[in-house]
Scaffold this active site. Sequence first.
Site, PDB file in Angstrom:
ATOM      1  N   CYS A  86      21.072   6.012  39.457  1.00 39.47           N
ATOM      2  CA  CYS A  86      21.187   7.220  40.387  1.00 39.47           C
ATOM      3  C   CYS A  86      20.388   7.912  40.541  1.00 39.47           C
ATOM      4  O   CYS A  86      19.648   8.185  40.568  1.00 39.47           O
ATOM      5  CB  CYS A  86      22.220   7.503  38.403  1.00 39.47           C
ATOM      6  SG  CYS A  86      22.932   9.286  38.753  1.00 39.47           S
ATOM      7  N   CYS A 110      28.688   9.488  38.333  1.00 36.33           N
ATOM      8  CA  CYS A 110      27.660   9.333  37.091  1.00 36.33           C
ATOM      9  C   CYS A 110      28.198   7.857  36.751  1.00 36.33           C
ATOM     10  O   CYS A 110      29.274   7.095  36.506  1.00 36.33           O
ATOM     11  CB  CYS A 110      28.731  10.674  36.034  1.00 36.33           C
ATOM     12  SG  CYS A 110      27.803   9.722  33.787  1.00 36.33           S
ATOM     13  N   GLN A 135      34.122   6.596  18.630  1.00 34.78           N
ATOM     14  CA  GLN A 135      32.730   6.111  19.441  1.00 34.78           C
ATOM     15  C   GLN A 135      32.927   6.590  21.062  1.00 34.78           C
ATOM     16  O   GLN A 135      33.762   5.486  22.003  1.00 34.78           O
ATOM     17  CB  GLN A 135      32.155   4.906  18.557  1.00 34.78           C
ATOM     18  CG  GLN A 135      32.024   5.104  16.953  1.00 34.78           C
ATOM     19  CD  GLN A 135      30.782   5.195  16.899  1.00 34.78           C
ATOM     20  OE1 GLN A 135      29.906   5.210  17.760  1.00 34.78           O
ATOM     21  NE2 GLN A 135      30.702   5.553  15.359  1.00 34.78           N
ATOM     22  N   GLU A 182      37.040  13.025   6.147  1.00 38.80           N
ATOM     23  CA  GLU A 182      36.884  13.465   7.699  1.00 38.80           C
ATOM     24  C   GLU A 182      37.697  15.061   7.698  1.00 38.80           C
ATOM     25  O   GLU A 182      38.820  15.665   7.287  1.00 38.80           O
ATOM     26  CB  GLU A 182      37.750  12.653   8.237  1.00 38.80           C
ATOM     27  CG  GLU A 182      38.238  13.814  10.009  1.00 38.80           C
ATOM     28  CD  GLU A 182      36.539  13.587  10.425  1.00 38.80           C
ATOM     29  OE1 GLU A 182      35.748  13.013  10.625  1.00 38.80           O
ATOM     30  OE2 GLU A 182      36.298  14.487  10.924  1.00 38.80           O
ATOM     31  N   CYS A 197      23.695   8.389  13.589  1.00 41.29           N
ATOM     32  CA  CYS A 197      23.130   8.244  15.147  1.00 41.29           C
ATOM     33  C   CYS A 197      21.938   8.554  15.585  1.00 41.29           C
ATOM     34  O   CYS A 197      21.720   9.478  16.119  1.00 41.29           O
ATOM     35  CB  CYS A 197      24.297   9.044  15.712  1.00 41.29           C
ATOM     36  SG  CYS A 197      24.772  10.313  15.091  1.00 41.29           S
TER      37      CYS A 197
END
Length: 568
Positions: free
Chosen positions: A71, A168, A307, A357, A433
């Site tokens: 990129c 992108c 995800q 959640e 994460c």
Amino acid sequence: MEKNQEFDITIEDFGDNGEGIGHIDGMAVFVKDTVPGDEARIKIVKAKKNYAYGRLMKLLSPSSYRVEPICPHARRCGGCTLMHVSYEKQLAWKQDRVRNCLKRIGGVEDIDDKMEPIIGMQPGPDGRTLAVRYRNKAQFPVQRDKDGRIVIGFYAGRTHSVIDTDVCYLQAEVNDEIIRKLRRFMEEYVVEPYNEENHTGLVRHILTRIGKRTGEVMVCLVLNGRELTGKQGKRRNSSQEKYINVEQELVRCLQDIPGIASICLNINEEKTNRILGEQCRTIWGQDYITDYIGDVKYQISPLSFYQVNPKQTEKLYAKALEYADLQGQETVWDLYCGIGTISLFLAQKAGKVMGVEVVPQAIEDARNNARLNGIDNVEFFVGKAEEVLPARYEKTGEYADVIVVDPPRKGCDKAALETIIRMSPKRVVYVSCDPATLARDVKILATGGYEVKRVCPVDQFGNSGHVETVVLLSQRKPDDVIEVEIELGEMDLTSAESKATYAEIKDYVLKEHGLKVSNLYISQVKRKCGIEVGENYNLPKSEDSRQPQCPEEKEKAIKDALDHFGMI
Ligand code: SAH
């Protein structure tokens, strides 16, 4: 060392965000865009007391780990911080990062025996892994630049100025077309980009979601306002200004995008860095897109977490499922369940799964998804994990064989971890994460008797500095577990019953009978013998408590000790 001074240095290591680190007179200098093994001329941009930040001025001799980024924006864009590093080296660094966090912050012993090799992304046909075009979600900021042009793209690293982007490489190709069309559309209908400095203007972000397996596309414009309007809803430059329904024009503009399934608006009128507001309005098509992970079909609405790298997610969930080691009967809690992705994956192998959640729309999606797949052994709760779980546990003495957690970067709330410990599941599967908060939480779980057994990093975010990890924690043997509770318990002992301490009883039993016994067992036997134990101390936490019961042989030995110390 002072600002603007230049130095020639060797880059020795990566920092936590993938930047290079070198040393000048023993002091660490963090230099973005450098790689271990580089010889680089750098300029100091900020000098602190114990470390400094430098800018790469000239690469004197490149590291063998360097590659040419595909990129052209890679160096300026804040997204792909590692695109100039070979994929193998990216993986090795992520593996190390997880390992080091768990060892240093988490205090995990024998970490190398527990680490599995990171699951990387697959190479392309040429055998190289470029880690491109894998994302299914994009959030492009929109701005008017100082020359008055509409720019759509990405924030430059550590700033809020937008780099205009035609392509992108992390996103699906269809995004390139969407951005091109929307830029033209906004120019044509004078749809004003948002200006965060004075909180004026309309379009803040463009959110896209792609179902990688279904090909379905969602485009969502995030507005500082309730409706999409052009300049007073009227067309510029026309001799007779006529009313234009800009929302309908938007639909016309996007309708021939291949796979388009949903066009919607999100309303965010707050002065905030948060991208999405709480309300959405669909102006064309469905309120959601659909996609698959494994055989499970999911509906995903704009506000729900999903995800971002579905191919790797399948591997991540497979690892979580392996660690959960379900035989078909288990009760499983899935905390931070989003749209129920992990819950439904696990439900295929469990007796019952309960998901929690905080985003109501995500739970709506989760319930729909269960129906959509004919899965009926799941139940979903809206609310914060740290509130729902303790409340349910207090009320119904909720039980779990396995608890899965997949929190956002800040990790689990302490109240959630404490309830997990009290519920005492056999296994905790932690999907994370952020290795640092993972390690912090692992340490808290360790105080409740949980030990890390396996660790597997999964690369969900190639070319970026982020890494996902799955960790299996198991309850230690009862004899070990109780140690932590003991300390508190012993403080509760009344003088009347402290004829022999728990430690003395344990020593006696070990010496005389060759058996190791826990404080839990001692308190159980004491209670049986009518000796008072401290209030609340090792009492079962609920009627169907799963606390291990003292085996007969150990009971006999403990009674002998109590007898020996004249307590019975
Ligand atoms: N397990 C899901 C989602 C993981 S992302 C998946 O794999 O797709 C983390 C999720 O936690 C998000 O959906 C977020 O909305 C939710 N969340 C954040 N804070 C929370 C809290 N305190 N309690 C419950 N859920 C929370």
